[in-house]
Design an enzyme around this catalytic site. Structure first.
Site, PDB file in Angstrom:
ATOM      1  N   HIS A   1      -6.789 -48.300  27.507  1.00 61.85           N
ATOM      2  CA  HIS A   1      -7.273 -49.285  26.871  1.00 61.85           C
ATOM      3  C   HIS A   1      -8.555 -49.317  26.244  1.00 61.85           C
ATOM      4  CE1 HIS A   1      -7.049 -53.803  26.142  1.00 61.85           C
ATOM      5  NE2 HIS A   1      -8.268 -53.875  26.678  1.00 61.85           N
TER       6      HIS A   1
ATOM      7  N   CYS B   1       6.210 -24.168   4.021  1.00 55.14           N
ATOM      8  CA  CYS B   1       5.200 -24.945   4.676  1.00 55.14           C
ATOM      9  C   CYS B   1       3.740 -24.899   4.324  1.00 55.14           C
ATOM     10  CB  CYS B   1       5.466 -24.436   6.061  1.00 55.14           C
ATOM     11  SG  CYS B   1       4.287 -25.621   7.304  1.00 55.14           S
TER      12      CYS B   1
ATOM     13  N   GLU C   1       7.195 -39.923   1.503  1.00 52.04           N
ATOM     14  CA  GLU C   1       5.975 -39.416   1.799  1.00 52.04           C
ATOM     15  C   GLU C   1       5.022 -39.117   0.388  1.00 52.04           C
ATOM     16  OE1 GLU C   1       6.073 -36.808   5.755  1.00 52.04           O
ATOM     17  OE2 GLU C   1       6.377 -35.579   3.825  1.00 52.04           O
TER      18      GLU C   1
ATOM     19  N   LYS D   1       0.978 -31.076   1.523  1.00 52.90           N
ATOM     20  CA  LYS D   1       1.202 -32.459   1.541  1.00 52.90           C
ATOM     21  C   LYS D   1       0.438 -33.416   2.266  1.00 52.90           C
ATOM     22  CE  LYS D   1       3.950 -33.878   4.676  1.00 52.90           C
ATOM     23  NZ  LYS D   1       4.979 -33.805   5.512  1.00 52.90           N
TER      24      LYS D   1
ATOM     25  N   CYS E   1       4.496 -29.015   4.315  1.00 57.14           N
ATOM     26  CA  CYS E   1       3.511 -29.566   5.179  1.00 57.14           C
ATOM     27  C   CYS E   1       2.171 -29.444   4.813  1.00 57.14           C
ATOM     28  CB  CYS E   1       4.052 -28.805   6.460  1.00 57.14           C
ATOM     29  SG  CYS E   1       5.589 -27.988   6.928  1.00 57.14           S
TER      30      CYS E   1
ATOM     31  N   GLU F   1      -1.054 -48.151  24.571  1.00 52.29           N
ATOM     32  CA  GLU F   1      -0.820 -48.565  25.537  1.00 52.29           C
ATOM     33  C   GLU F   1       0.422 -49.493  25.851  1.00 52.29           C
ATOM     34  OE1 GLU F   1      -3.581 -51.558  27.195  1.00 52.29           O
ATOM     35  OE2 GLU F   1      -4.795 -51.258  25.172  1.00 52.29           O
TER      36      GLU F   1
ATOM     37  N   TYR G   1      12.488 -38.017   3.888  1.00 49.95           N
ATOM     38  CA  TYR G   1      11.046 -37.983   4.306  1.00 49.95           C
ATOM     39  C   TYR G   1      10.245 -37.585   3.043  1.00 49.95           C
ATOM     40  CZ  TYR G   1      10.657 -33.095   5.528  1.00 49.95           C
ATOM     41  OH  TYR G   1      10.357 -31.619   5.560  1.00 49.95           O
TER      42      TYR G   1
HETATM   43  C1  LIG Z   1       7.521 -30.993   0.546  1.00 46.05           C
HETATM   44  C2  LIG Z   1       7.847 -30.519   1.813  1.00 46.05           C
HETATM   45  C3  LIG Z   1       7.194 -31.081   2.880  1.00 46.05           C
HETATM   46  C4  LIG Z   1       7.469 -30.747   4.179  1.00 46.05           C
HETATM   47  N1  LIG Z   1       6.732 -31.207   5.265  1.00 46.05           N
HETATM   48  C5  LIG Z   1       7.143 -30.772   6.623  1.00 46.05           C
HETATM   49  C6  LIG Z   1       6.547 -31.332   7.773  1.00 46.05           C
HETATM   50  O1  LIG Z   1       5.586 -32.177   7.542  1.00 46.05           O
HETATM   51  N2  LIG Z   1       6.882 -30.919   8.912  1.00 46.05           N
HETATM   52  C7  LIG Z   1       7.669 -29.725   9.122  1.00 46.05           C
HETATM   53  O2  LIG Z   1       7.905 -29.388  10.254  1.00 46.05           O
HETATM   54  N3  LIG Z   1       8.536 -29.465   8.240  1.00 46.05           N
HETATM   55  C8  LIG Z   1       8.151 -29.834   6.745  1.00 46.05           C
HETATM   56  N4  LIG Z   1       8.745 -29.364   5.801  1.00 46.05           N
HETATM   57  C9  LIG Z   1       9.932 -28.210   5.927  1.00 46.05           C
HETATM   58  C10 LIG Z   1       9.440 -26.931   6.133  1.00 46.05           C
HETATM   59  O3  LIG Z   1       8.543 -26.715   5.116  1.00 46.05           O
HETATM   60  C11 LIG Z   1      10.445 -25.913   6.410  1.00 46.05           C
HETATM   61  O4  LIG Z   1      11.123 -26.402   7.283  1.00 46.05           O
HETATM   62  C12 LIG Z   1       9.959 -24.646   6.854  1.00 46.05           C
HETATM   63  O5  LIG Z   1       9.039 -24.085   5.891  1.00 46.05           O
HETATM   64  C13 LIG Z   1      11.234 -23.497   7.045  1.00 46.05           C
HETATM   65  O6  LIG Z   1      10.678 -22.169   7.212  1.00 46.05           O
HETATM   66  P1  LIG Z   1      11.591 -20.938   6.882  1.00 46.05           P
HETATM   67  O7  LIG Z   1      10.942 -19.789   7.287  1.00 46.05           O
HETATM   68  O8  LIG Z   1      12.889 -21.263   6.979  1.00 46.05           O
HETATM   69  O9  LIG Z   1      11.250 -20.777   5.210  1.00 46.05           O
HETATM   70  P2  LIG Z   1      10.374 -20.954   4.329  1.00 46.05           P
HETATM   71  O10 LIG Z   1       8.821 -21.388   4.921  1.00 46.05           O
HETATM   72  O11 LIG Z   1      10.833 -21.723   3.241  1.00 46.05           O
HETATM   73  O12 LIG Z   1       9.922 -19.511   3.769  1.00 46.05           O
HETATM   74  C14 LIG Z   1      10.908 -18.554   3.022  1.00 46.05           C
HETATM   75  C15 LIG Z   1      10.260 -17.696   2.345  1.00 46.05           C
HETATM   76  O13 LIG Z   1      11.287 -16.724   1.791  1.00 46.05           O
HETATM   77  C16 LIG Z   1      10.930 -16.447   0.492  1.00 46.05           C
HETATM   78  N5  LIG Z   1      12.146 -15.724  -0.278  1.00 46.05           N
HETATM   79  C17 LIG Z   1      13.118 -16.425  -0.387  1.00 46.05           C
HETATM   80  N6  LIG Z   1      14.091 -15.337  -0.920  1.00 46.05           N
HETATM   81  C18 LIG Z   1      13.766 -14.311  -0.944  1.00 46.05           C
HETATM   82  C19 LIG Z   1      14.152 -13.057  -1.283  1.00 46.05           C
HETATM   83  N7  LIG Z   1      15.263 -12.641  -1.772  1.00 46.05           N
HETATM   84  N8  LIG Z   1      13.150 -11.905  -1.057  1.00 46.05           N
HETATM   85  C20 LIG Z   1      12.050 -12.029  -0.352  1.00 46.05           C
HETATM   86  N9  LIG Z   1      11.408 -13.310  -0.254  1.00 46.05           N
HETATM   87  C21 LIG Z   1      12.422 -14.449  -0.263  1.00 46.05           C
HETATM   88  C22 LIG Z   1      10.297 -17.670  -0.188  1.00 46.05           C
HETATM   89  O14 LIG Z   1       9.503 -17.246  -1.184  1.00 46.05           O
HETATM   90  C23 LIG Z   1       9.878 -18.410   1.007  1.00 46.05           C
HETATM   91  O15 LIG Z   1       8.434 -17.883   1.042  1.00 46.05           O
HETATM   92  C24 LIG Z   1       8.701 -29.812   4.502  1.00 46.05           C
HETATM   93  C25 LIG Z   1       8.887 -29.111   3.344  1.00 46.05           C
HETATM   94  C26 LIG Z   1       8.810 -29.417   1.924  1.00 46.05           C
HETATM   95  C27 LIG Z   1       9.643 -28.920   0.858  1.00 46.05           C
END
Ligand SMILES: Cc1cc2nc3c(=O)[nH]c(=O)nc-3n(C[C@H](O)[C@H](O)[C@H](O)COP(=O)(O)OP(=O)(O)OC[C@H]3O[C@@H](n4cnc5c(N)ncnc54)[C@H](O)[C@@H]3O)c2cc1C
Length: 462
Positions: A439, A43, A184, A51, A48, A444, A180
């Site tokens: 308004h 994110c 986007e 972007k 997010c 609205e 999306y």
């Molecule tokens: C281009 C794009 C735009 C998006 N826009 C939106 C939006 O506008 N609104 C919205 O709500 N969501 C959006 N999302 C989705 C959102 O980013 C994800 O749903 C959210 O980040 C999920 O959080 P998470 O904690 O599950 O995983 P992540 O945020 O992906 O975090 C996982 C972390 O784990 C780390 N990792 C992976 N494997 C290991 C390991 N073995 N050891 C240590 N670290 C590890 C990774 O490096 C990463 O930093 C977007 C996603 C993308 C790709």
């Protein structure tokens, strides 16, 4: 009783992992968290946040053009991609530091390392060549863009990660996908002046959204100059002698572009993490199977966020983290609530949506009322921009409960957030009708559509 180094060890420092680590540490638990790349996760670093900053950047040309109708003369504007990327980098570095500090500030220990499971209570930190033990383990490793190894020339393609950090702004880009992220990025690149083609195998972009929104956004994007090819896929991508790319899509159509971006889905990060060795159950696509409380089949191992492939959104990962902490550390078993999630697509115009689409409502309810208004938003009267706004309510004709609200137009995402509250509360159309309008606003319309535009009874439009 076994003594572990930590009460909780979190793998993955993204939206879900950091929230869980911070909440548990704030309760006085001994918490460690490992992140292999950058704190903040998808994110903050490549989703997010960057972007949305690029969406803002890409909207300026329309603002400049619209200003003329309001009496402004705007001198010839110019754009510098490298400045945008550098400023974005500065902002995400600032946020990254805050994410890390938030965990450390409540006593959590942060590791900069890839982590692997060795057994249900043992984690190996590859970067530190260290092994730690924990009572509870939370997997929050998120996902990554799905590759397309079957596409000849796939090695020339980029994904959303690279698109945010290109050295040069391309002159022309082809984006494959209809979700999306694809939509986007198509709007971002087009707004920045890039000749943009969106290629999607389905019949209409944004398959999980209300059909009215999908069609109207498609038309508006085309009117702006974005080329959209539905029922089409790329067949191969080839590097030309001049360094550009030829992308061949269905029907032998050749697109000559500078970049091909694939946005064809995301895969959970579960590979090479020792999950199979520990016996964690996964789906066919590699997502971790969890129960309603985000617990895996191994009693002390939990998983939240994108890696579980429930709903892939930041607020959902954060909500799942809070529920996990309630369940695992506060003796208050709490299942995440995935019902009626408000969401936005930062296309241009924007989509804001919450609840059931018309098609979904018709499948579940025998009497559905549709209230629908399309109109030119006031700001486009003087600007002269030929762009319409859509506001649509989907209502259960029997109980009058508002089942869904779908908006296409300026600030639709902001409206969706507010509409999430009455829909979550189960309010009825009568409650909307009793509410005074603000308004003059576009919103609205939400409280001034008194008569249904049409009804659908037992699947028949009447
Ligand atoms: C281009 C794009 C735009 C998006 N826009 C939106 C939006 O506008 N609104 C919205 O709500 N969501 C959006 N999302 C989705 C959102 O980013 C994800 O749903 C959210 O980040 C999920 O959080 P998470 O904690 O599950 O995983 P992540 O945020 O992906 O975090 C996982 C972390 O784990 C780390 N990792 C992976 N494997 C290991 C390991 N073995 N050891 C240590 N670290 C590890 C990774 O490096 C990463 O930093 C977007 C996603 C993308 C790709």
């Amino acid at each position: 009783m076994a003594v572990y180094d930590y009460d909780l060890f979190v793998i993955g420092g993204g939206s879900g992992g950091v929230r869980a680590a911070r909440m548990a540490a704030a309760l006085g638990k001994r918490v460690g968290i490992a992140e292999e790349y950058r704190y903040g996760g998808t994110c903050v670093i490549r989703g997010c946040v960057p972007k949305k900053l690029y969406v803002y950047a890409s909207q300026f040309p329309e603002h400049f053009a619209d200003a003329a109708g309001y009496g402004w003369t705007v001198p010839q504007a110019s754009f510098d991609w490298q400045t945008l990327v550098a400023n974005k980098d500065r902002e995400i570095s600032r946020l990254e530091a805050i994410y890390r500090k938030n965990v450390q500030g409540v006593g959590g220990e942060t590791f900069q390392s890839r982590a692997m499971l060795v057994d249900p209570h043992v984690v190996h930190l590859l970067g530190n060549d260290r092994t730690v033990t924990a009572d509870q383990i939370l997997i929050a490793t998120g996902g990554r863009p799905a590759p397309h190894p079957a596409l000849p020339g796939h090695e020339h393609c980029i994904f959303s990660n690279e698109a945010l950090d290109l050295k040069e702004l391309p002159k022309a880009i082809m984006i494959e996908g209809g979700g999306y992220i694809a939509v986007e990025f198509a709007n971002i690149f087009h707004g920045l002046g890039v000749d943009t083609t969106l290629v999607y195998r389905g019949k209409e972009i944004l398959s999980r959204f209300d059909m009215d929104l999908r069609r109207m956004l498609h038309e508006t994007m085309e009117k702006k100059g974005i080329k959209i090819l539905c029922h089409a896929v790329s067949e191969w991508v080839r590097k030309r002698p001049d360094g550009r790319l030829d992308a061949v899509v269905t029907g032998d159509k050749i697109l000559t572009v500078d970049q091909v971006m694939l946005a064809i889905g995301r895969l959970p990060n579960t590979e090479n993490m020792g999950l199979e060795g520990v016996g964690i159950e996964m789906t066919k696509t590699g997502a971790i199977n969890v129960d309603q409380y985000s617990r895996t089949n191994i009693d002390n191992i939990w998983a939240i966020g994108d890696v579980t492939n429930r709903v892939q959104l930041t607020p959902v990962a954060i909500h799942e983290a809070m529920c996990f902490v309630e369940t695992a550390f506060k003796g208050n078993p709490t299942a995440p609530d995935h019902d009626t999630i408000a969401t936005a697509v930062f296309s241009q115009p924007e989509i804001g949506t919450v609840g059931l689409s018309e098609d979904e409502a018709i499948k579940r309810f025998s009497d559905v009322e549709i209230y629908r208004a399309t109109f030119r938003p006031m700001r486009h009267t003087l600007s002269g921009r030929d762009e319409k706004m859509l506001i649509k309510l989907v209502v259960d004709g029997t109980s009058k409960r508002v089942l869904g609200v779908h908006i296409l137009g300026p600030d639709a995402g902001e409206m969706a957030q507010l509409l999430g509250i009455p829909l979550k509360a189960g309010l009825t159309k009568d409650d909307f009708d009793r509410t005074m309008a603000v308004h003059p606003t576009a919103a609205e319309e939400l409280v001034t559509m008194y008569k249904p535009t049409y009804r659908v009874k037992d699947g028949e439009r009447v």
